[in-house]
Enzyme design. Sequence first.
Site, PDB file in Angstrom:
ATOM      1  N   TYR A 471       0.846  -1.197   0.000  1.00  0.00           N
ATOM      2  CA  TYR A 471       0.000   0.000   0.000  1.00  0.00           C
ATOM      3  C   TYR A 471       0.880   1.244   0.000  1.00  0.00           C
ATOM      4  CZ  TYR A 471      -3.439   3.372   1.912  1.00  0.00           C
ATOM      5  OH  TYR A 471      -4.243   4.466   2.133  1.00  0.00           O
ATOM      6  N   ASN A 473       0.487   4.340   0.760  1.00  0.00           N
ATOM      7  CA  ASN A 473       0.498   5.228   1.922  1.00  0.00           C
ATOM      8  C   ASN A 473       1.260   4.649   3.108  1.00  0.00           C
ATOM      9  OD1 ASN A 473      -0.819   7.299   0.684  1.00  0.00           O
ATOM     10  ND2 ASN A 473      -2.737   7.101   1.787  1.00  0.00           N
ATOM     11  N   TYR A 474       1.575   3.353   3.062  1.00  0.00           N
ATOM     12  CA  TYR A 474       2.475   2.767   4.056  1.00  0.00           C
ATOM     13  C   TYR A 474       3.824   2.539   3.370  1.00  0.00           C
ATOM     14  CZ  TYR A 474      -1.889   1.959   6.603  1.00  0.00           C
ATOM     15  OH  TYR A 474      -3.101   2.114   7.235  1.00  0.00           O
ATOM     16  N   ARG A 475       4.386   3.619   2.923  1.00  0.00           N
ATOM     17  CA  ARG A 475       5.589   3.619   2.086  1.00  0.00           C
ATOM     18  C   ARG A 475       6.669   2.708   2.661  1.00  0.00           C
ATOM     19  NH1 ARG A 475       6.249   6.537  -2.657  1.00  0.00           N
ATOM     20  NH2 ARG A 475       5.599   8.479  -1.655  1.00  0.00           N
TER      21      ARG A 475
END
Length: 535
Positions: A471, A473-475
Amino acid sequence: MMHLSSYFTVVAISLLFSFAPSSADTHENFVQCLYNYPHNTTSISKVVYTQTNSSYSSTLDFSIQNLRFYNASSKPLVIVTPLDVSHIQAAIICSQRHGMQIRTRSGGHDYEGLSYVAEVPFVVLDLINLREIKVDVENSTAWVQAGATIGELYYSISQKSKTLGFPAGVCPSVGTGGHFSGGGYGFLMRKYGLAADNVIDAHIVDVKGNVLDREGMGEDLFWAIRGGGGASFGVIVAWKLKLVPVPSTVTVFNFPRTLEQNATEIIHKWQLVANKLDEGIMIRINMVRVNSSQSGKPTVQATFESMYLGGVDELIPLMQKSFPELGLVREDCTEMSWIDSVLYMAGFKSGQSTDVLLNRTQLNGLSFFKAKSDYVRDPIPDVGLQGLWPLFYEDEAESAYVQFTPYGARMDEISESEIPFPHRSGNIFHIQYGVSWQEKGDEALQRHVDWIRRLYSYMEAYVSKSPRAAYLNYRDLDIGVNNNGYTSYSQASIWGLKYFKNNFNRLARVKTKVDPLNFFRNEQSIPPLMLKGRK
């Protein structure tokens, strides 16, 4: 504020592109270029911070959310905190002229610090001053500038309506600029999808300094910035959101169960039902290490965290029918307004004013932090869960967590290609792994990062494959990075297919169209196709 007519500045930029960046150029030349740029209203000199400025460090540090990057050696040569769009235009044009890279920051929550750390000469464009929010109750819409946080957005909505909400994340200090452009999970996602699914217009400044709305940018670029990461394509200035209806009363619960209280069996049943429950209920699981009340020894506690769009009288029969193993009773539940549930899920104490949502700093202070993510398409067998628990007993896992977020309902109904975010039907839940620590130094960092990598390696057998999805946004830079210069499409595909699956190629085609020379780039930015093979 939000009308495009107030944004446009007619600028002759063609000459600026006739200058190739020179190695002799310095950040002083860049700053002088900013000062010479024609501005709409406000002088830019008030919002430019070089490393000799007394406010430089406090401005840089204010939005840093991960101590791993707090004293990074690679600091920006200049920070610009624009007050209007002409300042953004100036920074983009002058950066190209003087060989500087731009990193755009809204809330500073990028897990790998890419919004304020780089290995090349760079400028931070910090949007903290661009945070105006306008809520239109009659049309159930809102314009929010990209520097606002989701806490500020929630607060603004609640001041205008008790029956409107927005499906975005849990942490109030996350910036809307990055959160929405990467997707945006939250407790309303099973009912309404992601934050990005509910964006209906946007304003972006492109590589040429043009300010574009949805019509002006075209549907391809508008598609790309809703889940593909805005920083690869320009600087997002504002979002127009479709607000969603919420009931006047919602019901919440946080229900902990340890391994001694049959947590493993309950988690197994959760995997079978959580994505099939009524769309109005979201039950995620947060797993951490605690001391057992029975033996005093470490154990794993799974907390079932839930928000239901309705009253407790409706929730209890629903739970007794579909998930009786949890053992939920009325006394475990609390009815409240939607906005109070936002505070509850963010960990604020009962009775706190919604004003706390306006606080842009972390709720519990800062720590060193590393995270990773996965998607699960088939239930993890009990043996898989049993093998996970010992990892929690290791020293490095003292402040670690594993979080399961269920899919189903609206998330199954949206096509994988509707926006760049592809993780839809077929997933039963998403996993976030996180570990934090307070000890300083490389040795502590390496131990904790090694621990989460071993956890991630252990879970490989139980999660999505070909690709093992992740994901945005959860780099996570562990899954692949671009090189410092130009990266080929094939090299970027190593990480790009994990975040975007089959949407990665379309993102690269949009990039080729809107930023062919790859000005907007970072360690995990979308590459243009035409640079294939270029070094």
